[in-house]
Scaffold this active site. Structure first.
Site, PDB file in Angstrom:
ATOM      1  N   CYS A  47       0.996  -1.157   0.036  1.00  0.00           N
ATOM      2  CA  CYS A  47       0.133  -0.081  -0.026  1.00  0.00           C
ATOM      3  C   CYS A  47       0.934   1.239  -0.016  1.00  0.00           C
ATOM      4  O   CYS A  47       0.440   2.405  -0.658  1.00  0.00           O
ATOM      5  CB  CYS A  47      -0.770   0.190   1.278  1.00  0.00           C
ATOM      6  SG  CYS A  47      -1.667  -1.571   1.680  1.00  0.00           S
ATOM      7  N   TRP A 440     -24.196  20.872  10.069  1.00  0.00           N
ATOM      8  CA  TRP A 440     -24.486  19.663   9.648  1.00  0.00           C
ATOM      9  C   TRP A 440     -23.663  18.903   8.900  1.00  0.00           C
ATOM     10  O   TRP A 440     -22.885  19.320   7.761  1.00  0.00           O
ATOM     11  CB  TRP A 440     -25.668  19.972   8.682  1.00  0.00           C
ATOM     12  CG  TRP A 440     -26.949  20.202   9.438  1.00  0.00           C
ATOM     13  CD1 TRP A 440     -27.335  21.490   9.718  1.00  0.00           C
ATOM     14  CD2 TRP A 440     -27.964  19.219   9.856  1.00  0.00           C
ATOM     15  NE1 TRP A 440     -28.632  21.089  10.521  1.00  0.00           N
ATOM     16  CE2 TRP A 440     -28.955  19.909  10.411  1.00  0.00           C
ATOM     17  CE3 TRP A 440     -28.014  17.810   9.651  1.00  0.00           C
ATOM     18  CZ2 TRP A 440     -30.066  19.498  10.966  1.00  0.00           C
ATOM     19  CZ3 TRP A 440     -29.181  17.221  10.335  1.00  0.00           C
ATOM     20  CH2 TRP A 440     -30.378  17.906  10.896  1.00  0.00           C
TER      21      TRP A 440
HETATM   22  C1  LIG Z   1       0.399  -0.264  -5.198  1.00  0.00           C
HETATM   23  C2  LIG Z   1      -0.340  -1.146  -4.260  1.00  0.00           C
HETATM   24  C3  LIG Z   1      -1.032  -0.318  -3.135  1.00  0.00           C
HETATM   25  C4  LIG Z   1      -2.144  -0.720  -2.319  1.00  0.00           C
HETATM   26  N1  LIG Z   1      -2.699   0.088  -1.532  1.00  0.00           N
HETATM   27  C5  LIG Z   1      -3.670  -0.150  -0.659  1.00  0.00           C
HETATM   28  C6  LIG Z   1      -4.309   0.495   0.119  1.00  0.00           C
HETATM   29  O1  LIG Z   1      -4.141   1.880   0.381  1.00  0.00           O
HETATM   30  N2  LIG Z   1      -5.143   0.076   0.975  1.00  0.00           N
HETATM   31  C7  LIG Z   1      -5.631  -1.307   1.187  1.00  0.00           C
HETATM   32  O2  LIG Z   1      -6.284  -1.991   2.182  1.00  0.00           O
HETATM   33  N3  LIG Z   1      -4.775  -2.111   0.268  1.00  0.00           N
HETATM   34  C8  LIG Z   1      -3.858  -1.680  -0.566  1.00  0.00           C
HETATM   35  N4  LIG Z   1      -3.215  -2.660  -1.296  1.00  0.00           N
HETATM   36  C9  LIG Z   1      -3.601  -3.988  -1.521  1.00  0.00           C
HETATM   37  C10 LIG Z   1      -2.613  -4.786  -0.415  1.00  0.00           C
HETATM   38  O3  LIG Z   1      -1.216  -4.516  -0.570  1.00  0.00           O
HETATM   39  C11 LIG Z   1      -2.831  -6.285  -0.440  1.00  0.00           C
HETATM   40  O4  LIG Z   1      -4.271  -6.463  -0.184  1.00  0.00           O
HETATM   41  C12 LIG Z   1      -2.444  -7.094   0.460  1.00  0.00           C
HETATM   42  O5  LIG Z   1      -0.795  -6.871   0.565  1.00  0.00           O
HETATM   43  C13 LIG Z   1      -2.695  -8.477   0.694  1.00  0.00           C
HETATM   44  O6  LIG Z   1      -1.894  -9.304   1.493  1.00  0.00           O
HETATM   45  P1  LIG Z   1      -1.882 -10.783   1.162  1.00  0.00           P
HETATM   46  O7  LIG Z   1      -0.819 -11.274   2.249  1.00  0.00           O
HETATM   47  O8  LIG Z   1      -2.965 -11.403   0.884  1.00  0.00           O
HETATM   48  O9  LIG Z   1      -1.166 -10.868  -0.209  1.00  0.00           O
HETATM   49  P2  LIG Z   1       0.276 -10.279  -0.702  1.00  0.00           P
HETATM   50  O10 LIG Z   1       0.583  -9.141   0.021  1.00  0.00           O
HETATM   51  O11 LIG Z   1       0.142 -10.158  -2.146  1.00  0.00           O
HETATM   52  O12 LIG Z   1       1.399 -11.348   0.077  1.00  0.00           O
HETATM   53  C14 LIG Z   1       1.086 -12.536  -0.691  1.00  0.00           C
HETATM   54  C15 LIG Z   1       2.716 -13.122  -0.640  1.00  0.00           C
HETATM   55  O13 LIG Z   1       2.844 -14.646  -0.908  1.00  0.00           O
HETATM   56  C16 LIG Z   1       3.917 -14.833  -1.670  1.00  0.00           C
HETATM   57  N5  LIG Z   1       3.680 -16.086  -2.406  1.00  0.00           N
HETATM   58  C17 LIG Z   1       2.677 -16.211  -3.592  1.00  0.00           C
HETATM   59  N6  LIG Z   1       2.651 -17.414  -3.808  1.00  0.00           N
HETATM   60  C18 LIG Z   1       3.711 -18.087  -3.265  1.00  0.00           C
HETATM   61  C19 LIG Z   1       4.024 -19.418  -3.338  1.00  0.00           C
HETATM   62  N7  LIG Z   1       3.530 -20.319  -4.310  1.00  0.00           N
HETATM   63  N8  LIG Z   1       5.084 -19.936  -2.488  1.00  0.00           N
HETATM   64  C20 LIG Z   1       5.701 -18.827  -1.675  1.00  0.00           C
HETATM   65  N9  LIG Z   1       5.432 -17.646  -1.572  1.00  0.00           N
HETATM   66  C21 LIG Z   1       4.278 -17.078  -2.258  1.00  0.00           C
HETATM   67  C22 LIG Z   1       3.984 -13.616  -2.807  1.00  0.00           C
HETATM   68  O14 LIG Z   1       5.293 -13.406  -3.001  1.00  0.00           O
HETATM   69  C23 LIG Z   1       3.506 -12.398  -1.546  1.00  0.00           C
HETATM   70  O15 LIG Z   1       4.810 -11.758  -0.953  1.00  0.00           O
HETATM   71  C24 LIG Z   1      -2.377  -2.082  -2.353  1.00  0.00           C
HETATM   72  C25 LIG Z   1      -1.579  -3.028  -3.092  1.00  0.00           C
HETATM   73  C26 LIG Z   1      -0.753  -2.441  -4.213  1.00  0.00           C
HETATM   74  C27 LIG Z   1       0.030  -3.368  -5.161  1.00  0.00           C
END
Ligand SMILES: Cc1cc2nc3c(=O)[nH]c(=O)nc-3n(C[C@H](O)[C@H](O)[C@H](O)COP(=O)(O)OP(=O)(O)OC[C@H]3O[C@@H](n4cnc5c(N)ncnc54)[C@H](O)[C@@H]3O)c2cc1C
Length: 460
Positions: A47, A440
């Protein structure tokens, strides 16, 4: 007795929140935790990437909440640069690939957490992989983009996509002194808003010096003699570019889950129960961007990739695998963003969402300000509200404006969660003093106008 084995796939928000919470509840003697992350970093804030690239945040490492070493110090066996390539559900083990050495091996589990996140949409168009074309999903992506910005010969940036990542990256490019064009396939930027509210974003972006082209579907990326990006082609035009930033959206990263037949929803995300246990699998949990969530207003699942949900999911999964208890009831669809000083917020349903689930509704839109009109610095704000025909239940709110517009949507998010009617919202006891709001509050003004709209529709 041997410790139970927990394996976590994915080392960011959902995965490491789950691992950390489980570790808080159970020590290493009871629970051995191994987490696999294919990248270099753990617990990083994607983010924050637009603000790091734009220079508001100075260092990449400021975006890292907890390093692999810090996780290890807390008793989590964290393996970076290690990709899980296969889940053996019946055999309770995962196959991993060490991305540096190329070695593969199997690791057994008693409990598994899938937190693989989302992958950016990359249409298979000519030139998509050309040097100078950048995604912004990971910290490595952000660094590669910064390197390109330093080396760029010209100052023309094209951002493909006008969702929240697109508009945030447009701001970042502007801050680097680029001439910015945003190519948007839809009718207006910010398709998470209704088009009438998206038009306000478009107008504001024009005012900020960002050119937005709607209805522009990219067909190819052109390269110059040096092999680097030189232009972005659409059906009708060509836009010269020294750098291209892609913000076209994401889809759930469920390749591993799909391969072994774990249940996926209509949007391609894993389906879980309220405890975030994968449907039909007692020892597998999933959370974050790889799952679908229940939309509490529409009553069906959606894929919403947001850090706010991923962190909560991780906390809840960690509690459940660590012997505690937690559930995730669902979301109302709240999201905030900004481009320069323009704040953009939404919660609940847009008009088309309400229609899609068969809800009849009225809408009202009001203009107000974030402070008392006479107070220095008062800036305009537009609030649009949707309420259900007959019942008057709040269905959704969108806000575009400056100076405190975005976080006002939280009032509406609470009202949605509590299933309040717009009539009830009109009498909410919200704080007032001239520097913070008109007497308001804009949300109350919008609710009053929506009540009037309901009366005019003959339903209230
Ligand atoms: C530019 C940007 C701005 C954002 N801004 C906001 C915001 O302002 N507010 C908000 O709420 N959200 C925001 N988001 C979204 C937020 O970053 C994601 O929703 C959040 O990071 C999701 O977390 P996660 O752990 O589900 O997935 P991810 O952060 O994608 O993490 C998943 C991890 O799993 C790893 N992985 C995947 N497959 C495998 C595998 N097979 N083996 C080993 N490792 C693996 C990946 O490398 C990754 O590090 C933004 C995203 C981006 C890209």
């Amino acid at each position: 007795m041997a410790a139970e084995r927990l394996v976590v796939i994915g080392g960011d928000a959902a995965g490491m929140s789950a691992a950390s919470q489980a570790r808080r509840l159970k020590g290493p003697d009871e629970l051995a935790i191994t987490a696999f992350e294919r990248g270099h970093f753990t617990s990083y804030s994607a983010c924050g990437i637009p603000y790091w690239v734009g220079g508001d945040v100075e260092q990449r490492d400021d975006l890292i909440a907890r390093t692999p070493e810090e996780h290890r110090a807390r008793g989590i066996d964290l393996r970076t640069r290690t990709e899980v390539t296969e889940i053996d559900v019946a055999g309770q083990r995962v196959r991993t690939l060490d991305r540096d050495s190329g070695e593969t091996s199997w690791t057994g589990f008693d409990k598994l957490v899938i937190a693989t996140g989302a992958r950016p949409v990359r249409p298979a168009l000519p030139g998509m992989d050309a040097p100078g074309v950048h995604g912004v999903q990971t910290l490595d992506d952000g660094q590669a983009l910064l390197d390109t910005l330093d080396r760029a010969k010209g100052r023309r940036a094209v951002v493909v996509g006008a969702g929240y990542i697109g508009v945030e990256m447009a701001e970042a490019m502007l801050k680097h002194g680029f001439e910015v064009t945003v190519l948007n396939r839809g009718r207006q930027p910010m398709a998470t808003l209704d088009p009438d509210m998206g038009r306000l974003v478009h107008e504001a972006m024009d005012g900020l010096g960002i050119t937005t082209v709607n209805g522009a579907a990219v067909t190819a990326i052109r390269t110059g003699a040096d092999g680097r990006v030189s232009a972005v082609e659409t059906d009708g035009a060509s836009y010269p570019a020294d750098v291209v930033v892609l913000g076209i959206g994401v889809e759930p990263e469920t390749t591993l889950a799909r391969a072994v037949g774990l249940p996926l929803g209509p949007h391609g995300g894993l389906l879980t129960d309220l405890s975030l246990r994968v449907a039909g699998h007692d020892n597998i949990w999933a959370g974050g961007d790889c799952v679908e969530v229940l939309d509490l207003v529409a009553g069906r699942t959606r894929h919403i990739a947001l850090g706010t949900h991923a962190n909560k999911h991780g906390q809840i999964i960690g509690s459940n695998v660590g012997g505690g208890y937690g559930t995730f009831p669902g979301v109302v669809g709240t999201a905030v963003s900004k481009v320069c000083d323009l704040e953009i917020a939404r919660t609940g349903l847009r008009e088309k969402d309400a229609r899609a689930v068969g809800l009849r509704f009225v809408t009202a839109t009001i203009e107000s300000t974030g402070r008392a009109g006479y107070y220095p610095g008062a800036r305009p704000m537009t609030v649009k509200m949707l309420a259900e025909y007959r019942t008057g239940r709040l269905l959704g709110v969108q806000i575009v404006g400056r100076d405190g517009a975005a976080k006002r949507v939280d009032t509406a998010a609470v009202a949605l969660t509590a299933r309040m009617t717009v009539e009830q919202i009109t009498s909410l006891d919200l704080g007032y003093a001239p520097p913070f709001s008109p007497v308001w509050d804009p949300v109350l003004v919008a609710a009053r106008k929506t009540v009037t709209a309901l009366r005019e529709a003959g339903t209230a």
